[in-house]
Design an enzyme around this catalytic site. Structure first.
Site, PDB file in Angstrom:
ATOM      1  N   SER A 105       0.828  -1.198   0.000  1.00 42.43           N
ATOM      2  CA  SER A 105       0.000   0.000   0.000  1.00 42.43           C
ATOM      3  C   SER A 105       0.872   1.262   0.000  1.00 42.43           C
ATOM      4  O   SER A 105       1.723   1.420  -0.865  1.00 42.43           O
ATOM      5  CB  SER A 105      -0.973  -0.047   1.188  1.00 42.43           C
ATOM      6  OG  SER A 105      -1.990   0.915   1.037  1.00 42.43           O
TER       7      SER A 105
ATOM      8  N   ASP B 186      -5.878  -3.080  -2.708  1.00 42.44           N
ATOM      9  CA  ASP B 186      -4.839  -2.788  -1.720  1.00 42.44           C
ATOM     10  C   ASP B 186      -4.258  -4.046  -1.070  1.00 42.44           C
ATOM     11  O   ASP B 186      -4.979  -4.907  -0.567  1.00 42.44           O
ATOM     12  CB  ASP B 186      -5.444  -1.895  -0.639  1.00 42.44           C
ATOM     13  CG  ASP B 186      -4.402  -1.240   0.235  1.00 42.44           C
ATOM     14  OD1 ASP B 186      -3.751  -1.957   1.002  1.00 42.44           O
ATOM     15  OD2 ASP B 186      -4.248  -0.013   0.140  1.00 42.44           O
TER      16      ASP B 186
END
Length: 281
Positions: free
Chosen positions: A38, A163
């Protein structure tokens, strides 16, 4: 010895990783391997491209740039209109791509990096953790940072990715699997903050995700082999408003986060030099 920097996810709180980096480089610690998820994939890609103190200035400029502010800083009405049109996400991914292009260059490839990099994303079609470590970087990093509901899934080939924090928020185990024998974990602080039973609807999802995030990391930490040293760098404490749902938009706290993490990490690294390890902290 193979030194790995492991950079976890955490949205705007990922600014603390820049302060940690300054502390690491100033104390002479440099990576042989970078692993990120991320926001940690974004910061990590910059480090792998330039694993020196210069990257700290690069990241500080990027975090303070107007482009960074636009990624999550749009007005609520504009975000809600986008959600109504897309039915899946609040934010435009274009500013994120622009930011990563500015840091790495639009044509950057994993093979061109100064040190090896691996970034994690979650495949929708396979419901599985996926690691990118070759080919074009920018799409891979965007995939790793495609926060559900905030950004749309990223399509690469025939798959769609979201993500990486959904499956591996602090990828300690991956660094060890790739040969790391000394690991510095750059995390945004949530694992240091106590969880409380949710008292309102907005807290239910956050608490559930935190349990999943922390359980995976705790399991990986407990399984660290005896020959591997792990240092978990401190993030410097919560900033005002961090407990609020809207905290993911607080770009105005970037400098304070960087400075707090730098000071805390410098203090920690002084202790680490005398034998303290992160797993003991």
């Amino acid at each position: 010895m193979t030194v790995a920097f492991v950079l976890g996810g955490g949205g705007v709180r990922g600014a603390v990783e820049v302060g940690m980096l300054r502390a690491l480089f100033e104390t002479g610690v440099t990576p042989d391997l970078v692993v990120g998820t991320s926001i940690g994939a974004i910061n990590g890609a910059a480090i792998a491209s330039d694993p020196s103190i210069r990257v700290v200035d690069t990241l500080e400029r990027a975090w303070a740039s107007p482009t960074a502010s636009v990624i999550y800083g749009e007005s609520w009405p504009r975000q809600l209109r986008r959600l109504a049109r897309s039915r899946t996400h609040l934010n435009d991914p274009a500013p994120l791509r622009e930011l990563i292009d500015e840091i790495l260059g639009a044509g950057a490839r994993f093979e061109d990096l100064a040190v090896p990099l691996a970034v994690c994303a979650a495949s929708i079609e396979r419901a599985a953790e996926h690691w990118f470590d070759s080919g074009p970087i920018v799409d891979a990093v965007i995939a790793s940072a495609s926060v559900p509901a905030a950004l749309p899934p990223t399509r690469i080939g025939d798959e769609h990715f979201i993500d990486g924090g959904v499956v591996n928020s602090i990828p300690l185990g991956e660094a060890i699997d790739r040969g790391a024998t000394e690991v510095y974990v750059l995390q945004v602080g949530r694992i240091e903050e106590p969880l409380e039973v949710p008292a309102k609807p907005s807290e239910v999802g956050r608490v559930a995700f935190e349990i999943a995030r922390r359980h995976r990391f705790a399991r990986d930490l407990a399984a660290v082999p005896d020959h591997v040293d792990v240092h978990i760098l401190p993030y410097g404490g919560k900033q005002p408003g961090d407990s609020k749902l809207s905290s993911y938009r607080r770009m105005d706290l970037t400098h304070a986060r960087i400075q707090a993490a730098y000071e805390a990490s410098m203090a920690y690294l002084g202790g680490a030099r005398t034998g303290r390890t992160g797993s003991d902290a």
